[in-house]
Write an enzyme that holds these catalytic residues in place. Structure first.
Site, PDB file in Angstrom:
ATOM      1  N   ASP A 192      25.672  34.735  65.914  1.00 55.17           N
ATOM      2  CA  ASP A 192      24.848  35.893  66.274  1.00 55.17           C
ATOM      3  C   ASP A 192      25.669  37.164  66.437  1.00 55.17           C
ATOM      4  O   ASP A 192      25.148  38.271  66.372  1.00 55.17           O
ATOM      5  CB  ASP A 192      24.092  35.622  67.579  1.00 55.17           C
ATOM      6  CG  ASP A 192      23.100  34.486  67.436  1.00 55.17           C
ATOM      7  OD1 ASP A 192      22.384  34.473  66.414  1.00 55.17           O
ATOM      8  OD2 ASP A 192      23.044  33.625  68.319  1.00 55.17           O
ATOM      9  N   HIS A 197      29.249  29.912  73.241  1.00 55.46           N
ATOM     10  CA  HIS A 197      28.157  29.102  72.690  1.00 55.46           C
ATOM     11  C   HIS A 197      28.051  27.814  73.492  1.00 55.46           C
ATOM     12  O   HIS A 197      29.064  27.249  73.899  1.00 55.46           O
ATOM     13  CB  HIS A 197      28.429  28.785  71.208  1.00 55.46           C
ATOM     14  CG  HIS A 197      27.255  28.214  70.487  1.00 55.46           C
ATOM     15  ND1 HIS A 197      26.925  26.882  70.547  1.00 55.46           N
ATOM     16  CD2 HIS A 197      26.322  28.809  69.700  1.00 55.46           C
ATOM     17  CE1 HIS A 197      25.837  26.666  69.818  1.00 55.46           C
ATOM     18  NE2 HIS A 197      25.444  27.817  69.302  1.00 55.46           N
TER      19      HIS A 197
END
Lengths: 410, 410
Positions: free
Chosen positions: A346, A289
């Site tokens: 996600d 991320h």
């Protein structure tokens, strides 16, 4: 005002131009102060209005989080009952918006959402009233309250738009919202046409809570840039939806689920993770991320929900089993450890949607349904001290080119 | 990447935050290099791809300027014939878009344009093809050419959307585009339902040329921010239209015309200009410009056109007479001279539209019809070296607020 030099810190790429340095993508460049959300990427923490995301996920509903983000405090019982009522009351769409969604039945729902939001905005008298006030340079307490009410309307209406589009796309008639259902239960009811399982409702509600704000990624920045022109809140949200649509922003949970389906077998995870460390190897979807260099707190929370979900309903496509095996392999591998690459939200969120029967194309619309509150909260915060965004480009082309008449051009 | 300090020059306001300085509105902050347009605000000059705006206004059609801005060079006869043909061929709208415009008949045309552009994008196979390629990380010569073709389609279709909306709003059936008419003549034909006077066509064409690009104001920046997520070109333009809608961006020519109507008498101009120099006095619409500290070159050009227009058709509401008197008063007054405040292009452009019978609400849609080429050109240029925009906010709120259960909240 006279020119001054300002020292900006960035970890991003700096491009030297004849006019001065360009911080590519404005990475780390500050554009506002905020009290809405904060991220500590190093320790993997996220706060909304100072509250830990874990506390909100554990104890609050999405409606409560909407109140918190818009009004800056957790609601008491009366305030919560009132915002629930306002949200429930505002779920219905203008007939023109229904027509627009019908016309877009065969298009991707993100286009439909953009068009539907713009249409709804054209016919919302509050929106037009606020836009007129802003045009006249008026933004006092009354206008701020109006902006907050419009933000609530957008939160209330987006699920109806998404559900109506889904129904139209499948040749089904839309179901009108049920005001007695919660925000998330009503969405699932309008989408699938039956009252949902409580665990499915919980999954949607938790997803909406976890995605409600995340400082200022590209979609929120889009909202700010449009908002700073004093355009109306619906046009602002339509633009933000257009940015969320971009694959560099939304869409990662869809890619993650598709990769699990393709992998198909948890036994392949270790080998796959190993391959992903090699140059030219496969990319692990939902791992790493931009901000989090620790385990994404949202991912931790949502993983538990997905686990509960598959414990109740099964894991027929082995999505959870494959994802869990990849997670284990990643957490155990020095390559990912050294680079501080962890599964992000996600990585898990698409699994629940997939098993609920929500088609891929509606994953990012669900993201929009959640983030709409963050978008509006940031614009309303920026309007307190508004300034049109007016960056510059450095011109590096020629000047005063001789104009050659058409007939003489080669 | 390791952190570095970058020195940025700005004439804007700098806000000190606990995280470092914030350049409010990113004023003067460089975000890209460009070869599309350049402005010299001090001397009042504007270039498109290195060509002086005066040369282009004098000699070129809008179609030629579209080619220049998109392809970087003036077209030869064959290239001009080809782009004219492509633009003419692409004027028709998808039936779904026509339905959307019909549903929005009673809404402001800017909302209708946002919705129509999103709808058209949902059904343009080229747009979906390019979006898929971008999603897959592919942007080579083939994709770049596709992007340019889509940009042309957007240029071709916007006038049809504007004209259709106008017809629907008046309860009239839309008129299909005539491929044998020029871009501007066809627009006026579709709008008013008859072939236009050549001077009206010239006015529209000149307006479209003069507004086709202007570096990166808020709408173009919106396009870049959305574009950098690799969203599709229609969503990008829908977002930019939302920004242009903001009163701090578009809409100034409407305000100027309304002020001339209110003033009504050229004899009042001197007194009014005097009053405008006093604290709390009236604001002169269309006077002064953020960038131009000399006479806006576009204003000079368009004034002559408006003069020709009123010479031919008259000045029944004395708009030109009033504007000219204000201009004289402003140019003669030391207050405006010292502050370098000159009439800008908005000071004149609304007069022509008003006399043509174009309603106020369609002034900003005409701006969008022109600037769409600049928006797409800038996004396509940025994609050559794309980087997601990811600025930051400085969090100034509390952390780890104790979560009080709902029933105990006051």
């Amino acid at each position: 005002m006279s020119e001054q030099s300002v020292s900006i810190k960035t970890t991003g790429k700096v491009i030297q131009s004849p006019c001065g340095p360009i911080i590519h993508g404005l990475e780390d460049v500050l554009v506002k102060m905020t009290t809405i959300s904060d991220i500590d990427g190093q320790t993997g923490r996220l706060w909304y209005r100072g509250y830990r995301i874990e506390d909100l996920a554990e104890n609050s509903s999405y409606e409560e989080v909407v109140y918190l983000l818009l009004y800056g405090k957790l609601p008491n019982e009366k305030e919560l009952a009132e915002i629930r009522e306002r949200l429930a009351k505002n779920r219905e769409l203008n007939p023109a918006t229904v027509e627009v969604l019908r016309a877009l039945a065969r298009g991707h729902p993100m286009f439909a959402l953009e068009a539907a939001v713009a249409t709804e905005g054209a016919f919302d008298p509050d929106n037009l009233k606020l836009a007129d006030a802003l045009r006249a340079g008026r933004y006092k307490q009354e206008e701020k309250e109006l902006a907050l009410r419009i933000a609530e309307k957008l939160v209330a209406k987006l699920p109806t738009m998404v559900a109506y589009h889904y129904r139209f796309s499948r040749g089904l008639e839309p179901l009108r919202p049920k005001p007695d259902l919660s925000h998330s239960a009503n969405f699932l009811y309008m989408f699938f046409g039956k009252e949902p399982d409580p665990l499915a409702t919980k999954a949607v509600d938790l997803y909406l809570i976890l995605h409600a704000d995340h400082e200022i990624p590209a979609s929120t920045f889009t909202a700010l840039v449009i908002g700073a022109t004093l355009s109306d809140l619906y046009s602002i949200i339509a633009g933000a939806i257009g940015a969320l649509k971009g694959p560099l922003h939304g869409g990662a949970n869809e890619a993650a689920v598709k990769s699990y389906l393709e992998i198909g077998d948890p036994a392949k995870a270790k080998e796959l993770a190993e391959a992903a460390t090699k140059p030219g190897g496969p990319r692990l979807m939902g791992v790493g991320h931009r901000v989090y260099k620790a385990y994404d707190p949202r991912a931790k929370i949502f993983k538990r929900l997905v686990e509960d979900y598959v414990n109740k309903f099964g894991d027929p496509q082995k999505l959870f089993a494959v994802a869990s095996a990849i997670e284990q392999a990643v957490l155990a591998h020095p390559y990912f450890q050294q680079r501080r690459l962890y599964p992000n939200v996600d990585f898990w969120s698409g699994i629940a949607f997939y098993y609920m029967g929500i088609p891929y194309d509606y994953f990012t619309p669900l993201f929009a349904m959640s983030r709409v509150v963050g978008w509006t909260a940031h614009v309303i915060e920026y309007w307190e001290n508004n300034r049109l965004f007016r960056p510059r480009a450095c011109y590096v082309g020629p000047h005063d080119q001789p104009y050659i008449p058409l007939k003489q051009r080669s």
